[in-house]
Design a protein around this motif. Sequence first.
Motif, PDB file in Angstrom:
ATOM      1  N   VAL A 102       5.950  14.936   1.196  1.00 34.43           N
ATOM      2  CA  VAL A 102       5.637  13.748   2.009  1.00 34.43           C
ATOM      3  C   VAL A 102       4.143  13.446   1.882  1.00 34.43           C
ATOM      4  O   VAL A 102       3.315  14.349   1.791  1.00 34.43           O
ATOM      5  CB  VAL A 102       6.032  13.999   3.489  1.00 34.43           C
ATOM      6  N   GLY A 103       3.790  12.160   1.883  1.00 37.96           N
ATOM      7  CA  GLY A 103       2.394  11.767   1.706  1.00 37.96           C
ATOM      8  C   GLY A 103       1.614  11.795   3.008  1.00 37.96           C
ATOM      9  O   GLY A 103       2.171  11.630   4.097  1.00 37.96           O
TER      10      GLY A 103
ATOM     11  N   ASN B 240       8.045   6.416  11.568  1.00 38.03           N
ATOM     12  CA  ASN B 240       8.226   7.151  10.308  1.00 38.03           C
ATOM     13  C   ASN B 240       9.694   7.405   9.968  1.00 38.03           C
ATOM     14  O   ASN B 240       9.997   7.818   8.851  1.00 38.03           O
ATOM     15  CB  ASN B 240       7.472   8.482  10.358  1.00 38.03           C
TER      16      ASN B 240
ATOM     17  N   GLY C 234      -0.973   9.609   3.852  1.00 37.69           N
ATOM     18  CA  GLY C 234      -1.385   8.301   4.380  1.00 37.69           C
ATOM     19  C   GLY C 234      -0.381   7.667   5.320  1.00 37.69           C
ATOM     20  O   GLY C 234      -0.707   7.316   6.459  1.00 37.69           O
TER      21      GLY C 234
ATOM     22  N   GLY D 230       4.725   7.540  -0.867  1.00 40.14           N
ATOM     23  CA  GLY D 230       5.933   6.819  -1.281  1.00 40.14           C
ATOM     24  C   GLY D 230       7.221   7.402  -0.717  1.00 40.14           C
ATOM     25  O   GLY D 230       8.270   7.313  -1.338  1.00 40.14           O
TER      26      GLY D 230
ATOM     27  N   THR E   1       8.718   6.514   2.293  1.00 42.87           N
ATOM     28  CA  THR E   1       9.571   5.668   3.134  1.00 42.87           C
ATOM     29  C   THR E   1      10.805   5.313   2.327  1.00 42.87           C
ATOM     30  O   THR E   1      10.681   4.864   1.190  1.00 42.87           O
ATOM     31  CB  THR E   1       8.892   4.316   3.458  1.00 42.87           C
TER      32      THR E   1
ATOM     33  N   ILE F 263       0.870  -1.185   0.000  1.00 39.66           N
ATOM     34  CA  ILE F 263       0.000   0.000   0.000  1.00 39.66           C
ATOM     35  C   ILE F 263       0.895   1.220   0.000  1.00 39.66           C
ATOM     36  O   ILE F 263       1.807   1.327   0.829  1.00 39.66           O
ATOM     37  CB  ILE F 263      -0.889   0.023   1.256  1.00 39.66           C
ATOM     38  N   ARG F 264       0.606   2.128  -0.901  1.00 42.40           N
ATOM     39  CA  ARG F 264       1.458   3.299  -1.023  1.00 42.40           C
ATOM     40  C   ARG F 264       0.604   4.574  -1.068  1.00 42.40           C
ATOM     41  O   ARG F 264      -0.408   4.626  -1.759  1.00 42.40           O
ATOM     42  CB  ARG F 264       2.268   3.170  -2.334  1.00 42.40           C
ATOM     43  N   SER F 265       1.038   5.578  -0.297  1.00 40.76           N
ATOM     44  CA  SER F 265       0.395   6.898  -0.410  1.00 40.76           C
ATOM     45  C   SER F 265       1.383   7.845  -1.070  1.00 40.76           C
ATOM     46  O   SER F 265       1.441   7.951  -2.284  1.00 40.76           O
ATOM     47  CB  SER F 265      -0.071   7.403   0.950  1.00 40.76           C
TER      48      SER F 265
ATOM     49  N   PRO G 166      -5.677  10.137   1.260  1.00 38.36           N
ATOM     50  CA  PRO G 166      -4.332   9.763   1.730  1.00 38.36           C
ATOM     51  C   PRO G 166      -3.216   9.945   0.705  1.00 38.36           C
ATOM     52  O   PRO G 166      -2.050  10.052   1.065  1.00 38.36           O
ATOM     53  CB  PRO G 166      -4.481   8.275   2.062  1.00 38.36           C
TER      54      PRO G 166
ATOM     55  N   ALA H 112       6.360   0.342   0.836  1.00 47.19           N
ATOM     56  CA  ALA H 112       5.150   0.759   0.131  1.00 47.19           C
ATOM     57  C   ALA H 112       5.211   0.334  -1.340  1.00 47.19           C
ATOM     58  O   ALA H 112       4.562   0.940  -2.192  1.00 47.19           O
ATOM     59  CB  ALA H 112       4.978   2.270   0.253  1.00 47.19           C
TER      60      ALA H 112
ATOM     61  N   ILE I 146       5.208  14.290  12.889  1.00 49.00           N
ATOM     62  CA  ILE I 146       5.755  15.422  13.649  1.00 49.00           C
ATOM     63  C   ILE I 146       5.712  16.653  12.749  1.00 49.00           C
ATOM     64  O   ILE I 146       6.261  16.642  11.643  1.00 49.00           O
ATOM     65  CB  ILE I 146       7.199  15.157  14.110  1.00 49.00           C
TER      66      ILE I 146
ATOM     67  N   THR J  98      -0.598   7.719   9.658  1.00 49.76           N
ATOM     68  CA  THR J  98      -0.808   6.463  10.376  1.00 49.76           C
ATOM     69  C   THR J  98       0.455   6.037  11.139  1.00 49.76           C
ATOM     70  O   THR J  98       0.412   5.103  11.929  1.00 49.76           O
ATOM     71  CB  THR J  98      -1.239   5.334   9.406  1.00 49.76           C
TER      72      THR J  98
ATOM     73  N   VAL K  78      -6.378   3.056   4.708  1.00 48.27           N
ATOM     74  CA  VAL K  78      -7.034   4.312   5.074  1.00 48.27           C
ATOM     75  C   VAL K  78      -7.303   5.085   3.788  1.00 48.27           C
ATOM     76  O   VAL K  78      -6.390   5.331   2.998  1.00 48.27           O
ATOM     77  CB  VAL K  78      -6.137   5.124   6.031  1.00 48.27           C
TER      78      VAL K  78
HETATM   79  C1  LIG Z   1      12.037  14.112   2.760  1.00 48.55           C
HETATM   80  C2  LIG Z   1      11.268  13.576   3.920  1.00 48.55           C
HETATM   81  C3  LIG Z   1      10.752  14.449   4.866  1.00 48.55           C
HETATM   82  C4  LIG Z   1      10.035  13.974   5.971  1.00 48.55           C
HETATM   83  N1  LIG Z   1       9.530  14.857   6.893  1.00 48.55           N
HETATM   84  C5  LIG Z   1       8.861  14.387   7.975  1.00 48.55           C
HETATM   85  C6  LIG Z   1       8.329  15.276   8.970  1.00 48.55           C
HETATM   86  O1  LIG Z   1       8.398  16.491   8.866  1.00 48.55           O
HETATM   87  N2  LIG Z   1       7.725  14.733  10.051  1.00 48.55           N
HETATM   88  C7  LIG Z   1       7.573  13.380  10.195  1.00 48.55           C
HETATM   89  O2  LIG Z   1       6.986  12.958  11.190  1.00 48.55           O
HETATM   90  N3  LIG Z   1       8.029  12.526   9.256  1.00 48.55           N
HETATM   91  C8  LIG Z   1       8.676  12.992   8.167  1.00 48.55           C
HETATM   92  N4  LIG Z   1       9.158  12.107   7.232  1.00 48.55           N
HETATM   93  C9  LIG Z   1       8.930  10.668   7.402  1.00 48.55           C
HETATM   94  C10 LIG Z   1       7.557  10.317   6.824  1.00 48.55           C
HETATM   95  O3  LIG Z   1       6.596  10.622   7.803  1.00 48.55           O
HETATM   96  C11 LIG Z   1       7.430   8.825   6.478  1.00 48.55           C
HETATM   97  O4  LIG Z   1       8.348   8.507   5.474  1.00 48.55           O
HETATM   98  C12 LIG Z   1       5.999   8.491   6.032  1.00 48.55           C
HETATM   99  O5  LIG Z   1       5.829   7.110   6.009  1.00 48.55           O
HETATM  100  C13 LIG Z   1       5.687   9.063   4.679  1.00 48.55           C
HETATM  101  O6  LIG Z   1       4.351   8.868   4.330  1.00 48.55           O
HETATM  102  P1  LIG Z   1       4.000   8.457   2.816  1.00 48.55           P
HETATM  103  O7  LIG Z   1       2.537   8.398   2.684  1.00 48.55           O
HETATM  104  O8  LIG Z   1       4.760   9.322   1.885  1.00 48.55           O
HETATM  105  O9  LIG Z   1       4.660   7.015   2.837  1.00 48.55           O
HETATM  106  P2  LIG Z   1       4.534   5.653   2.017  1.00 48.55           P
HETATM  107  O10 LIG Z   1       5.953   5.274   1.740  1.00 48.55           O
HETATM  108  O11 LIG Z   1       3.589   5.720   0.895  1.00 48.55           O
HETATM  109  O12 LIG Z   1       3.931   4.695   3.139  1.00 48.55           O
HETATM  110  C14 LIG Z   1       4.579   4.476   4.368  1.00 48.55           C
HETATM  111  C15 LIG Z   1       3.963   3.262   5.088  1.00 48.55           C
HETATM  112  O13 LIG Z   1       2.611   3.541   5.402  1.00 48.55           O
HETATM  113  C16 LIG Z   1       1.728   2.592   4.791  1.00 48.55           C
HETATM  114  N5  LIG Z   1       0.595   3.338   4.241  1.00 48.55           N
HETATM  115  C17 LIG Z   1       0.683   4.361   3.362  1.00 48.55           C
HETATM  116  N6  LIG Z   1      -0.535   4.821   3.081  1.00 48.55           N
HETATM  117  C18 LIG Z   1      -1.408   4.073   3.778  1.00 48.55           C
HETATM  118  C19 LIG Z   1      -2.822   4.071   3.866  1.00 48.55           C
HETATM  119  N7  LIG Z   1      -3.548   4.946   3.187  1.00 48.55           N
HETATM  120  N8  LIG Z   1      -3.420   3.154   4.655  1.00 48.55           N
HETATM  121  C20 LIG Z   1      -2.674   2.264   5.365  1.00 48.55           C
HETATM  122  N9  LIG Z   1      -1.323   2.227   5.310  1.00 48.55           N
HETATM  123  C21 LIG Z   1      -0.695   3.123   4.521  1.00 48.55           C
HETATM  124  C22 LIG Z   1       2.543   1.952   3.678  1.00 48.55           C
HETATM  125  O14 LIG Z   1       2.096   0.642   3.380  1.00 48.55           O
HETATM  126  C23 LIG Z   1       3.951   2.006   4.213  1.00 48.55           C
HETATM  127  O15 LIG Z   1       4.267   0.877   5.000  1.00 48.55           O
HETATM  128  C24 LIG Z   1       9.843  12.576   6.116  1.00 48.55           C
HETATM  129  C25 LIG Z   1      10.352  11.692   5.150  1.00 48.55           C
HETATM  130  C26 LIG Z   1      11.054  12.179   4.067  1.00 48.55           C
HETATM  131  C27 LIG Z   1      11.610  11.218   3.065  1.00 48.55           C
END
Ligand SMILES: Cc1cc2nc3c(=O)[nH]c(=O)nc-3n(C[C@H](O)[C@H](O)[C@H](O)COP(=O)(O)OP(=O)(O)OC[C@H]3O[C@@H](n4cnc5c(N)ncnc54)[C@H](O)[C@@H]3O)c2cc1C
Length: 503
Positions: free
Chosen positions: A173-174, A460, A176, A110, A112, A106-108, A147, A118, A184, A180, A235
Amino acid sequence: MKNGFSLGWALAITPGLLLSLYAASDLPINSQACAVQCTLLQYSISDTVWYTGTAPYEESLASYFSSFEAELRPRCIIRPKHTEHVAKVFRTIASISSWTSCQLAIRSGGHTPFAGSANINGGITIDLSLMKETTLSEDHRIAYIQPGAEWVDVYNRLVPEGLAVPGARVAGVGVGGFTTGGGISYFAPRFGFTCDSIINYQVVLANGTIIHANASAHADLWWALRGGSNNFGVVTRIDAQTFDQGEFWGGLLVWEESKIPQLLEAYYDLNSSPNLDPYAQHVLSIGFQGGGVAASNNIHYTKPQRNPPSLRGYTDIQPVLVNTTRIANISSFTTEQDSFSPKGLRQDFFTATVVADLKLYYEIQELWNASLATVVNATGLQYILTLQPLPRVVMQESARRGGNALGLDASKDLTILCLIASWRNANDDKWLLGAQRQLIDKILAAAKRRDRSSRFKYLNYAFAGQDAIAGYGPQSQKRLRAVSSKYDPSGFFQKGVPGGFKL
Ligand SMILES: Cc1cc2nc3c(=O)[nH]c(=O)nc-3n(C[C@H](O)[C@H](O)[C@H](O)COP(=O)(O)OP(=O)(O)OC[C@H]3O[C@@H](n4cnc5c(N)ncnc54)[C@H](O)[C@@H]3O)c2cc1C
């Protein structure tokens, strides 16, 4: 139905589909299962299933933050446009249970960094990035956020209304994964973790049912999703409390390496509860890039007040080599921070949490220096240690807002450490990941020796193999497992969705 297709599916099979199913029988068992599921999904939700070589498939892969994720090649990528599409995916899979050996990701957004969180090699990736709308309740007190939105999409919708929600500090940053996993924001001392502002999650369960989890319905799941990541369902909408927020002050400050001891002292003072100003946010980074070490701080004051007294511990340290502080809106600040985080590199994050202690910070800096010396020759290396404050007021705010699954102790000021590295050459992977793991172990040992350790590993920022859920403590973990058994009795999200951090 356990051994074959249900009648509904048998009737739906067309000659084209049959051909695809027979072709799939030449593949190994998991690939067969995935090929069949992709084909069935293509028939049940057309225009959302994409294969290698198509533009939507390649675009989806190219948009991951790290190359570790972008290099994985799923059998097909599903790009749902709304919640009903997601529900149909799970209903389809549930109706052909004999084929469920195909695993999903599952990716929102992307973002991580590590492979397989994801995205999934040979499996099916559900990419939610087309579900990225933000709408407001009539009274503007709730933002309904899909998400797949990047946080900047959310801010761009809210800024003209004079509103904000506590989201990521980096534009791309996504929503979703971030929400979850905790979250921060610039506003943590005022509102707790981002998940603490989520008053309702819309979730698609493994059997395809769509439910809402909030304080009065499915409250156990609502609590679990506040940190429990992808362990319960997908979600599909996040309802966040908004607050009034205009422009505020902040930006990036950069100093030469010799200022690091003073900066650590300022960091320590600011993160100690008696001095805490809830409008002040700061992230201290010590980093190597392009041949030298420097220190930087993303400082923000969430009022339109320039250089407030509570942040002068930093701003008085002179000379400042780069200073982008200004009064601006949240889209501007998060876009600036995004420009320092290029996509497509080999990236890792590792994390540890320690109890606030200045002498320990000095020791951590020495350990980081020693680690840097062992990897400094890696091509295109960026090697960063960030210290992020987690004063007890954040945990107190979490409790006031219904609590979350993170299991944090509200009696201590903490620091979350995030080790970040990026590099260009795959030959350096093993070496760099090994160095980061060793550094984390040494930091944890130093914290333990000084009686300043914490079990918390912020999900995260955790890398594969860091057991973030165990870091929530046995009580929280037990409760999360009970919620999983209730809402996902077949354990689909434990085995069928292997990415991320499992219970
Ligand atoms: C450049 C950068 C800046 C960042 N800044 C911050 C920050 O300011 N504060 C902070 O707290 N963190 C920060 N992070 C960390 C960030 O919170 C995590 O990487 C977070 O997982 C990103 O969310 P995403 O939706 O992009 O992730 P994804 O890589 O899409 O998903 C992360 C995980 O969540 C699961 N998931 C995604 N969407 C859903 C959904 N809809 N339902 C159920 N599960 C789901 C996925 O399966 C995966 O395991 C940062 C990361 C990066 C790379």
